[in-house]
Motif scaffolding. Structure first.
Motif, PDB file in Angstrom:
ATOM      1  N   ASN A 169      -7.492   4.260 -13.100  1.00 35.27           N
ATOM      2  CA  ASN A 169      -6.943   5.620 -13.153  1.00 35.27           C
ATOM      3  C   ASN A 169      -7.832   6.607 -12.387  1.00 35.27           C
ATOM      4  O   ASN A 169      -8.081   7.740 -12.819  1.00 35.27           O
ATOM      5  CB  ASN A 169      -6.778   6.079 -14.604  1.00 35.27           C
ATOM      6  N   ASP A 170      -8.280   6.181 -11.234  1.00 37.25           N
ATOM      7  CA  ASP A 170      -9.159   7.001 -10.396  1.00 37.25           C
ATOM      8  C   ASP A 170      -8.369   7.454  -9.160  1.00 37.25           C
ATOM      9  O   ASP A 170      -8.205   6.714  -8.195  1.00 37.25           O
ATOM     10  CB  ASP A 170     -10.399   6.204  -9.980  1.00 37.25           C
ATOM     11  N   MET A 171      -7.860   8.687  -9.192  1.00 40.27           N
ATOM     12  CA  MET A 171      -7.035   9.190  -8.098  1.00 40.27           C
ATOM     13  C   MET A 171      -7.858   9.533  -6.854  1.00 40.27           C
ATOM     14  O   MET A 171      -7.322   9.582  -5.752  1.00 40.27           O
ATOM     15  CB  MET A 171      -6.276  10.439  -8.546  1.00 40.27           C
ATOM     16  N   ARG A 172      -9.149   9.779  -7.034  1.00 38.26           N
ATOM     17  CA  ARG A 172      -9.958  10.225  -5.893  1.00 38.26           C
ATOM     18  C   ARG A 172     -10.133   9.135  -4.844  1.00 38.26           C
ATOM     19  O   ARG A 172     -10.346   9.429  -3.669  1.00 38.26           O
ATOM     20  CB  ARG A 172     -11.320  10.683  -6.396  1.00 38.26           C
ATOM     21  N   LYS A 173     -10.062   7.868  -5.244  1.00 37.92           N
ATOM     22  CA  LYS A 173     -10.301   6.776  -4.310  1.00 37.92           C
ATOM     23  C   LYS A 173      -9.068   6.407  -3.492  1.00 37.92           C
ATOM     24  O   LYS A 173      -9.118   5.497  -2.676  1.00 37.92           O
ATOM     25  CB  LYS A 173     -10.787   5.542  -5.075  1.00 37.92           C
ATOM     26  N   ILE A 174      -7.961   7.094  -3.724  1.00 38.13           N
ATOM     27  CA  ILE A 174      -6.745   6.852  -2.941  1.00 38.13           C
ATOM     28  C   ILE A 174      -6.618   7.974  -1.928  1.00 38.13           C
ATOM     29  O   ILE A 174      -6.321   9.123  -2.293  1.00 38.13           O
ATOM     30  CB  ILE A 174      -5.504   6.788  -3.849  1.00 38.13           C
ATOM     31  N   PRO A 175      -6.850   7.716  -0.659  1.00 42.93           N
ATOM     32  CA  PRO A 175      -6.813   8.797   0.347  1.00 42.93           C
ATOM     33  C   PRO A 175      -5.392   9.313   0.557  1.00 42.93           C
ATOM     34  O   PRO A 175      -4.427   8.550   0.624  1.00 42.93           O
ATOM     35  CB  PRO A 175      -7.346   8.116   1.614  1.00 42.93           C
ATOM     36  N   GLY A 176      -5.279  10.623   0.643  1.00 47.70           N
ATOM     37  CA  GLY A 176      -3.991  11.245   0.920  1.00 47.70           C
ATOM     38  C   GLY A 176      -3.062  11.316  -0.264  1.00 47.70           C
ATOM     39  O   GLY A 176      -1.889  11.676  -0.091  1.00 47.70           O
ATOM     40  N   GLY A 198       2.204   4.492  -7.739  1.00 53.01           N
ATOM     41  CA  GLY A 198       1.243   3.670  -8.461  1.00 53.01           C
ATOM     42  C   GLY A 198       0.878   4.214  -9.831  1.00 53.01           C
ATOM     43  O   GLY A 198       0.914   3.487 -10.831  1.00 53.01           O
ATOM     44  N   PHE A 199       0.549   5.493  -9.917  1.00 57.73           N
ATOM     45  CA  PHE A 199       0.118   6.056 -11.198  1.00 57.73           C
ATOM     46  C   PHE A 199       1.292   6.199 -12.173  1.00 57.73           C
ATOM     47  O   PHE A 199       1.087   6.120 -13.393  1.00 57.73           O
ATOM     48  CB  PHE A 199      -0.564   7.403 -10.971  1.00 57.73           C
ATOM     49  N   SER A 200       2.494   6.388 -11.673  1.00 53.21           N
ATOM     50  CA  SER A 200       3.656   6.393 -12.562  1.00 53.21           C
ATOM     51  C   SER A 200       3.897   5.003 -13.140  1.00 53.21           C
ATOM     52  O   SER A 200       4.270   4.859 -14.314  1.00 53.21           O
ATOM     53  CB  SER A 200       4.894   6.871 -11.797  1.00 53.21           C
ATOM     54  N   LEU A 201       3.686   3.966 -12.337  1.00 51.50           N
ATOM     55  CA  LEU A 201       3.809   2.602 -12.844  1.00 51.50           C
ATOM     56  C   LEU A 201       2.767   2.319 -13.917  1.00 51.50           C
ATOM     57  O   LEU A 201       3.054   1.635 -14.912  1.00 51.50           O
ATOM     58  CB  LEU A 201       3.660   1.602 -11.690  1.00 51.50           C
ATOM     59  N   ARG A 202       1.562   2.814 -13.719  1.00 56.16           N
ATOM     60  CA  ARG A 202       0.513   2.603 -14.723  1.00 56.16           C
ATOM     61  C   ARG A 202       0.875   3.273 -16.039  1.00 56.16           C
ATOM     62  O   ARG A 202       0.583   2.754 -17.117  1.00 56.16           O
ATOM     63  CB  ARG A 202      -0.811   3.159 -14.203  1.00 56.16           C
ATOM     64  N   LEU A 219       0.820  -1.212   0.000  1.00 53.59           N
ATOM     65  CA  LEU A 219       0.000   0.000   0.000  1.00 53.59           C
ATOM     66  C   LEU A 219       0.855   1.264   0.000  1.00 53.59           C
ATOM     67  O   LEU A 219       0.573   2.235  -0.707  1.00 53.59           O
ATOM     68  CB  LEU A 219      -0.936  -0.011   1.211  1.00 53.59           C
ATOM     69  N   PHE A 220       1.915   1.246   0.812  1.00 56.15           N
ATOM     70  CA  PHE A 220       2.800   2.411   0.901  1.00 56.15           C
ATOM     71  C   PHE A 220       3.471   2.685  -0.445  1.00 56.15           C
ATOM     72  O   PHE A 220       3.571   3.841  -0.886  1.00 56.15           O
ATOM     73  CB  PHE A 220       3.849   2.158   1.988  1.00 56.15           C
ATOM     74  N   LEU A 221       3.926   1.625  -1.114  1.00 52.26           N
ATOM     75  CA  LEU A 221       4.625   1.803  -2.384  1.00 52.26           C
ATOM     76  C   LEU A 221       3.675   2.229  -3.498  1.00 52.26           C
ATOM     77  O   LEU A 221       4.001   3.111  -4.307  1.00 52.26           O
ATOM     78  CB  LEU A 221       5.337   0.496  -2.757  1.00 52.26           C
ATOM     79  N   LEU A 222       2.492   1.628  -3.548  1.00 48.27           N
ATOM     80  CA  LEU A 222       1.534   2.000  -4.590  1.00 48.27           C
ATOM     81  C   LEU A 222       1.036   3.431  -4.417  1.00 48.27           C
ATOM     82  O   LEU A 222       0.739   4.114  -5.400  1.00 48.27           O
ATOM     83  CB  LEU A 222       0.354   1.029  -4.579  1.00 48.27           C
ATOM     84  N   LEU A 279      -6.083   2.247  -9.130  1.00 49.87           N
ATOM     85  CA  LEU A 279      -4.950   2.463 -10.032  1.00 49.87           C
ATOM     86  C   LEU A 279      -5.260   1.937 -11.425  1.00 49.87           C
ATOM     87  O   LEU A 279      -4.931   2.575 -12.435  1.00 49.87           O
ATOM     88  CB  LEU A 279      -3.703   1.771  -9.476  1.00 49.87           C
ATOM     89  N   ARG A 280      -5.873   0.769 -11.487  1.00 45.21           N
ATOM     90  CA  ARG A 280      -6.179   0.193 -12.798  1.00 45.21           C
ATOM     91  C   ARG A 280      -7.181   1.060 -13.560  1.00 45.21           C
ATOM     92  O   ARG A 280      -7.094   1.209 -14.787  1.00 45.21           O
ATOM     93  CB  ARG A 280      -6.719  -1.220 -12.619  1.00 45.21           C
TER      94      ARG A 280
END
Length: 678
Positions: A375-382, A327-331, A320-323, A372-373
């Protein structure tokens, strides 16, 4: 010879006397008498004849003794013979015996001095009539002593020893001063003064050894960032940004050294089950090294795969910490690999439902992966990408060269970093390594010999005639000649394990063998299509190789040109290569070989492809403003060179079909062109 104790005779027991002591009658022996006796003994021992006479006299005296005492044979027989001879002489003439004692004492003054007190302190008893054994060093002890002397460390003169100690002290003092300077710069590091501090660090790299600087900088950064408590994200990003700037301005060995130390420390802490926040801090360093283009996404995916394979509560927190950080750069970099990782994590989560009492963290991790899959940034808190983007702009401003992007990234795997001491650091250009060379690895040798060893001598002779002058080219050629079909050849070529520039040899050998065929063999076209679809780097290599062949058309035979035309037409039809591959041809400077080649390529495309394929092929270059010259050249060539030649050389049916296809291609070229409106 050590002094020995004699048998007790009648009268008072004889005592050892120093030279010049009293004789048997109470009078002192003259020094001249002792000196003459000593000279006689030394003279006899100094000559070979005198030595033999002494030995013969001792043997005669031993035979005259009535009952010789039996002793075990050894190195002390000579000493016992001398004692028996002296005892017999003492029985005959006591005065002569005392004179001989004085001579012995004179010949061995040091031994007499050492043992005088010992013998005087002992009381002589009548029962004590045994002769003590003489303690002489054995030959084995002497050999050991000599070997010890030879094996001892070489003597270093005081002047050289002092110079070495001075150099060591001087080096230690320089390293201490360098550490203080670097530590002071790191302590003052912040975003506003990052420019000045990076400049001072570059000056230190120019003035000192790079090894000393890399070791010092890595130690200080590890001590500052890897702590038992979670470090602030902004502080971590600023420290890693400094490493990134030095990585691009000074050299890739700066980032490589720091990355290797961080990864090894992270692997060590993961195995030790540390309870602090060291793992999170190390993972944050690796994530920001990827954010600032020091390392490729390959390492991040390797770490994620390792964490997913273990899949405990601690690993879930690290995932979780790494993604959250990358995460979005990996995508963006490799969406397919991220999709496979998410699938594997879902499978692990479904099989480990009973393993965890609290399923909320697992559910949250899966929701983050799905966000991440999608591409929804709003669902990732913080999640806040703004600090990283701001520092990336600062990085682009501080990097001197234009290589702040992909070309300086370290494309290295987790396994390579952990085994760097065994296999070497191949990702650092010019790095020295004292281990066994990588090419001598038994596994790789066995793997390469596996493909070459199964071929016959005819194939090897054919490879020699085809000028396959390296082991890599011979291996590729043998795989091509012995494969059942293009899929078998594709799999075997991948199993060769070629890296970077070695992979380009696959494309060169495929194209060379295709042009050497008397008639076109579709095997090479399907194999080339498979490699172009596998990795984009093969597609680029094929494009450059075909450009080289087009530029040297006058050097190719008619069969080779026909094979090249068929191969290029197949790759364009299957969309392995775009039609823009023809932009290398200068339409304003066309010669006869290029006109003939271009006419054959376009006529093959227009006659063998259907209408949808033709529209798609030509429409792919219609919306690119940089290909305007190519579009105009193709339209001119289609109408003036291709159609006129078809009407003159081909039948009416073929000419009419070709005319319809040319009109379709022209419309596709003009479909997305920007039009000027008056």
């Amino acid at each position: 010879m050590a002094p020995t104790r004699r048998k007790r005779q009648s009268g008072p027991s004889p005592r050892w006397r120093r030279p010049g002591a009293e004789g048997p009658a109470g009078e002192r022996l003259p020094q001249s008498f002792l000196r003459d006796g000593l000279g006689y003994v030394l003279g006899a021992l100094g000559t070979r004849a005198g030595l033999s006479q002494l030995c013969e006299s001792s043997d005669e005296e031993e035979q005259q003794e009535p009952g010789p005492r039996e002793r075990p044979p050894g190195k002390e027989e000579v000493a016992e013979d001398e004692e028996d001879a002296e005892d017999e002489e003492d029985g005959e003439d006591e005065e002569d015996g005392e004179d001989e004692e004085a001579q012995e004492d004179a010949s061995h003054p040091s031994e007499a001095d050492d043992v005088e007190g010992h013998w005087d302190s002992e009381s002589s008893s009548p029962e004590d009539d045994e002769v003590p054994e003489a303690s002489e060093p054995s030959s084995e002890e002497e050999e050991e002593a000599e070997s010890d002397n030879h094996d001892a460390t070489k003597y270093v003169p005081p002047q050289i020893r002092k110079a070495q100690e001075t150099l060591d002290d001087k080096k230690r003092e320089e390293l201490g001063r360098l550490k203080k300077m670097v530590n002071g710069l790191i302590n003052r590091l912040s975003e506003p003064n990052l420019s000045s501090i990076s400049g001072q660090m570059e000056e230190l790299y120019m003035a000192n050894s790079r090894k000393d600087m890399n070791d010092t900088l890595t130690d200080i950064l590890m001590n500052a960032c890897v702590t038992a408590v979670a470090m602030p994200a902004r502080l971590m990003m600023e420290h890693v940004l400094l490493v990134s700037i030095l990585h691009h301005n000074v050299g890739i060995e700066v980032g490589a050294h720091f990355l290797e130390a961080v990864v090894k420390k992270f692997d060590e802490l993961c195995k030790s089950d540390a309870e602090g926040k060291e793992c999170e801090n190390l993972l944050a360093l690796i994530a920001h090294l990827y954010n600032f283009h020091v390392v490729h996404c390959l390492l991040i995916f390797d770490i994620l795969k390792k964490l997913v394979s273990t899949f405990t509560e601690k690993e879930i927190e690290l995932i979780l910490f790494l993604l959250k950080n990358v995460g979005f750069s990996l995508r963006k970099d490799d969406a397919l690999a991220l999709k496979e990782l998410i699938t594997e994590a879902q499978r692990k989560a479904s099989t480990a439902e009973k393993k965890f009492q609290d399923q909320t963290r697992v559910r949250f991790m899966l929701e983050t992966m799905l966000a991440l899959r999608n591409n929804d940034m709003r669902k990732i808190p913080g999640y806040d990408p703004e600090p990283v983007e701001r520092l990336r702009k600062l990085q682009r401003a501080l990097v001197h060269s234009s290589g702040s992007g992909k070309d300086t990234q370290l494309r290295v795997s987790l396994e390579s970093l952990l085994s760097a001491d065994q296999v070497g650091r191949w990702w650092i250009v010019g790095s020295s390594w004292s281990g066994a060379p990588m090419i001598s690895d038994t596994k790789s040798q066995a793997q390469q010999k596996l493909h070459v060893g199964k071929v016959s001598s005819k194939i090897m002779e054919l490879a020699r005639k085809m000028r396959m002058n390296t082991d890599i080219r011979r291996s590729i050629f043998c795989v091509l000649m012995t494969s059942e079909d293009f899929m078998d050849a594709f799999e075997k070529l991948l199993k060769l394990g070629l890296k970077d520039q070695q992979e380009r040899e696959i494309v060169h050998v495929i194209l060379y063998c295709c042009l050497q065929e008397k008639t076109f063999n579709p095997f090479y076209a399907f194999l080339a299509n498979k490699f172009c679809g596998y990795e984009r780097r093969f597609q680029v290599t094929f494009q450059f190789s075909i450009w080289d062949k087009i530029k040297g058309l006058e050097n190719l035979s008619a069969a080779a040109i026909f094979n090249l035309v068929s191969l290029l037409a197949h790759l364009i039809r299957t969309k392995s290569l775009p039609l823009s591959v023809l932009k290398v041809i200068e339409f304003s400077e066309l010669d006869k070989p290029k006109v003939r080649f271009l006419r054959q390529v376009l006529s093959t495309l227009l006659t063998k492809a259907d209408e949808e394929e033709i529209t798609d092929i030509f429409m792919r270059i219609s919306d690119n403003p940089k290909l305007g010259v190519l579009r105009e050249g193709l339209k001119l060539f289609l109408t003036h060179f291709l159609l006129k030649h078809a009407q003159a050389q081909k039948s009416a049916e073929e000419a009419s079909l070709l005319k319809e296809r040319v009109e379709l291609a022209t419309k596709a070229l003009e479909s997305k062109e920007p039009k000027l409106k008056l």
